[in-house]
Design a protein around this motif. Sequence first.
Motif, short mmCIF file in Angstrom:
data_model
loop_
_atom_site.label_atom_id
_atom_site.label_comp_id
_atom_site.label_asym_id
_atom_site.label_seq_id
_atom_site.Cartn_x
_atom_site.Cartn_y
_atom_site.Cartn_z
N ALA A 1 44.81 61.60 63.01
CA ALA A 1 45.88 62.61 62.53
C ALA A 1 46.40 61.91 61.15
O ALA A 1 46.90 60.77 61.36
N LEU A 2 46.13 62.42 60.23
CA LEU A 2 46.88 61.96 58.78
C LEU A 2 48.31 61.76 58.83
O LEU A 2 49.13 62.86 59.34
N PRO A 3 48.91 60.22 58.79
CA PRO A 3 50.16 60.39 58.92
C PRO A 3 51.21 61.03 58.05
O PRO A 3 50.44 61.55 56.86
N GLU A 4 52.49 61.33 58.18
CA GLU A 4 53.15 62.26 57.26
C GLU A 4 53.40 61.28 56.12
O GLU A 4 53.26 61.87 54.92
N ASP A 5 53.47 60.16 56.07
CA ASP A 5 53.84 59.18 54.71
C ASP A 5 52.78 58.21 54.90
O ASP A 5 52.26 57.74 55.99
N GLY A 6 52.21 58.05 53.71
CA GLY A 6 51.24 57.02 53.52
C GLY A 6 51.47 55.90 53.77
O GLY A 6 52.47 54.99 53.62
N GLU A 7 50.66 55.02 54.23
CA GLU A 7 50.76 53.68 54.75
C GLU A 7 50.42 52.57 53.67
O GLU A 7 49.20 52.89 52.96
N THR A 8 51.18 51.57 53.38
CA THR A 8 50.84 50.63 52.37
C THR A 8 51.12 49.28 52.79
O THR A 8 51.90 48.98 53.74
N LEU A 9 50.05 48.53 52.27
CA LEU A 9 50.25 46.85 52.64
C LEU A 9 50.76 46.24 51.56
O LEU A 9 50.40 46.51 50.33
N ALA A 10 51.63 45.27 51.79
CA ALA A 10 52.35 44.45 50.37
C ALA A 10 52.49 42.97 50.86
O ALA A 10 52.59 42.72 52.22
N GLY A 11 52.34 42.29 50.10
CA GLY A 11 52.72 40.76 50.06
C GLY A 11 52.83 39.95 48.92
O GLY A 11 52.17 40.52 48.04
N ASN A 12 53.37 38.96 48.96
CA ASN A 12 53.59 38.00 47.80
C ASN A 12 52.91 36.78 48.15
O ASN A 12 53.16 36.16 49.12
N ALA A 13 52.10 36.13 47.10
CA ALA A 13 51.70 34.87 47.14
C ALA A 13 52.67 33.77 47.15
O ALA A 13 53.76 33.97 46.72
N ALA A 14 52.27 32.64 47.91
CA ALA A 14 53.21 31.54 48.04
C ALA A 14 52.50 30.41 47.70
O ALA A 14 51.35 30.38 48.04
N PRO A 15 53.17 29.49 47.22
CA PRO A 15 52.29 28.04 46.75
C PRO A 15 51.55 27.51 47.98
O PRO A 15 52.08 27.73 48.95
N GLY A 16 50.59 26.88 47.85
CA GLY A 16 49.87 25.87 49.08
C GLY A 16 49.24 24.80 48.32
O GLY A 16 49.34 24.50 47.24
N VAL A 17 48.23 24.55 48.95
CA VAL A 17 47.12 23.33 48.73
C VAL A 17 46.12 23.95 47.76
O VAL A 17 45.37 24.67 48.05
N GLU A 18 46.17 23.55 46.35
CA GLU A 18 45.48 24.29 45.43
C GLU A 18 43.69 23.56 45.56
O GLU A 18 43.47 22.68 45.99
N ARG A 19 43.02 24.51 45.45
CA ARG A 19 41.55 24.28 45.24
C ARG A 19 40.81 24.87 43.93
O ARG A 19 41.51 25.69 43.44
N SER A 20 39.89 24.31 43.43
CA SER A 20 39.38 24.95 42.13
C SER A 20 37.82 25.19 42.04
O SER A 20 37.18 24.58 42.92
N SER A 21 37.39 26.07 41.46
CA SER A 21 36.35 26.46 41.35
C SER A 21 35.86 26.59 39.64
O SER A 21 36.43 27.56 38.97
N ASN A 22 35.15 25.62 39.29
CA ASN A 22 34.94 25.73 37.93
C ASN A 22 34.04 26.74 37.27
O ASN A 22 34.02 27.24 36.17
N ARG A 23 33.38 27.30 38.29
CA ARG A 23 32.16 28.49 37.92
C ARG A 23 32.92 29.72 37.35
O ARG A 23 32.38 30.27 36.61
N LEU A 24 33.97 29.93 38.36
CA LEU A 24 34.75 31.40 38.11
C LEU A 24 35.93 31.08 37.07
O LEU A 24 36.54 32.15 36.70
N GLY A 25 36.50 29.76 37.15
CA GLY A 25 37.57 29.48 36.15
C GLY A 25 38.87 30.22 36.81
O GLY A 25 39.85 30.71 36.18
N VAL A 26 39.20 29.88 38.12
CA VAL A 26 40.33 30.16 38.86
C VAL A 26 40.85 29.29 39.55
O VAL A 26 39.85 28.21 40.21
N LYS A 27 41.98 28.83 40.08
CA LYS A 27 42.55 27.93 41.02
C LYS A 27 43.09 28.96 42.34
O LYS A 27 43.83 30.09 41.89
N VAL A 28 42.83 28.71 43.52
CA VAL A 28 43.31 29.36 44.62
C VAL A 28 44.13 28.52 45.49
O VAL A 28 43.87 27.20 45.60
#
Length: 478
Positions: free
Chosen positions: A367-394
């Motif tokens: 059954a479709l809920p009365e109110d839509g469900e949303t997911l939320a979250g913020n990133a926090a620092p951790g151990v960095e890794r890098s991929s030179n092919r895509l140009g991002v640090k994760v």
Amino acid sequence: MSKLGLRSTFTTLCAMLLMGQALLAQASLPDFTELVEQASPAVVNISTRQKLPDRAAAGAGQLNVPDLEGLPPMFREFFERNIPQMPRTPGGGRQREAQSLGSGFIISADGYVLTNNHVIADADEIIVRLADRSELEAKLIGTDPRSDVALLKIEATGLPIVKLGKSEELKVGEWVLAIGSPFGFDHSVTAGIVSAKGRSLPNESYVPFIQTDVAINPGNSGGPLFNLAGEVVGINSQIFTRSGGFMGLSFAIPMSVAMDVADQLKAEGKVSRGWLGVVIQEVNKDLAESFGLDKPAGALVAQVLEDGPAAKGGLQVGDVILSLDGKPIIMSADLPHLVGALKPGARAELDVVRDGARKKLKLTIGALPEDGETLAGNAAPGVERSSNRLGVKVVELSAEQKKSLDLKGGVVISEVQEGPAALIGLRPGDVITHLNNESINSAKTFTEVAQALPKNRSVSMRVLRQGRASFITFKLAD
């Protein structure tokens, strides 16, 4: 025969031919007069009254009436003459009555009336004006904002009613006619053709709209859309406009949807709809290529909500839904229409593509809920890794972040450098859960998968941004 006689005969023949063509064209056009005579008495005008305090009136874009006390007599007389004064409440504050005009139509002789939810929203009083100019106060039986349908009841008997048609039998190109009160002009008639069926509009996921080129303007909302048999096949609801007036695109709620809503409102006072518990997106050419599809079609599952019907039925992120109970999903917007029409508890069969292979899943619709469900979250620092092919640090997600986002794995972008990631619009804080159809459980996995990405072929990536999941595609050049 002389040249003059031949010329005269030729001119006469041409004139007769043109007249014949004009008469033939006129004869081929539909005659709406009988339809209008029979249907008009069941079409009503709807006005609403809502008492608003001064602040609400100002917030609604109305004039802020100045305090007249203390003004010089000349200026006070000018304002009193040109600005209508609102009645004061017992507490001393002013109130005004806001009126909105719309349309509706009678579906039963004992006074049930259908209109749009937005016509009567937040009204303190609803007035229905009949074709004979008599006015009756209406009781609100129920509303359904998701379909923009409202059901009213007026105390009367022996009322004229409309004939109800089957909207699913409409064909594109078929003549249709609208009767309503645009700008307050009661029983105005406009005609056109069906331009398309099954249209989806932003924030209107559960209504497969009928698109027409019938002239619809403010005040037509809630009025009936007729076929040539004089049957109501839709409720005129919305227009696409940049000027505020009609621009050739109008949309009507199919009567199959409207009557299902009306029946539920009459019986239960609310509307129940089927629900899968997924977030989906369109399958474009690049996504189709990355998922091994022959052509762009279906609904791509970008997110599966925890403990929802889809999760319990085995649907997974990355599945492409091609049909539901044998009904094809051409555009992703087709899926909410089909699921919403099912009753909670119904069993449904999905045809999906997973890892390039077709698979059938059977699950129970929720059954479709009365109110839509949303997911939320913020990133926090951790151990960095890098991929030179895509140009991002994760960085890897913490246990708390995984719990808040309902994820078992994934990485979050901490920095976007020059390269493909910047070109496709990735941002710091985006969470990557899948890359090239592989789950990303750690920063190490991300780096390994990124290094092995193929060249000059569409690659998909699943990204969560502010809790909203979607797949994007890109190509790596040589």
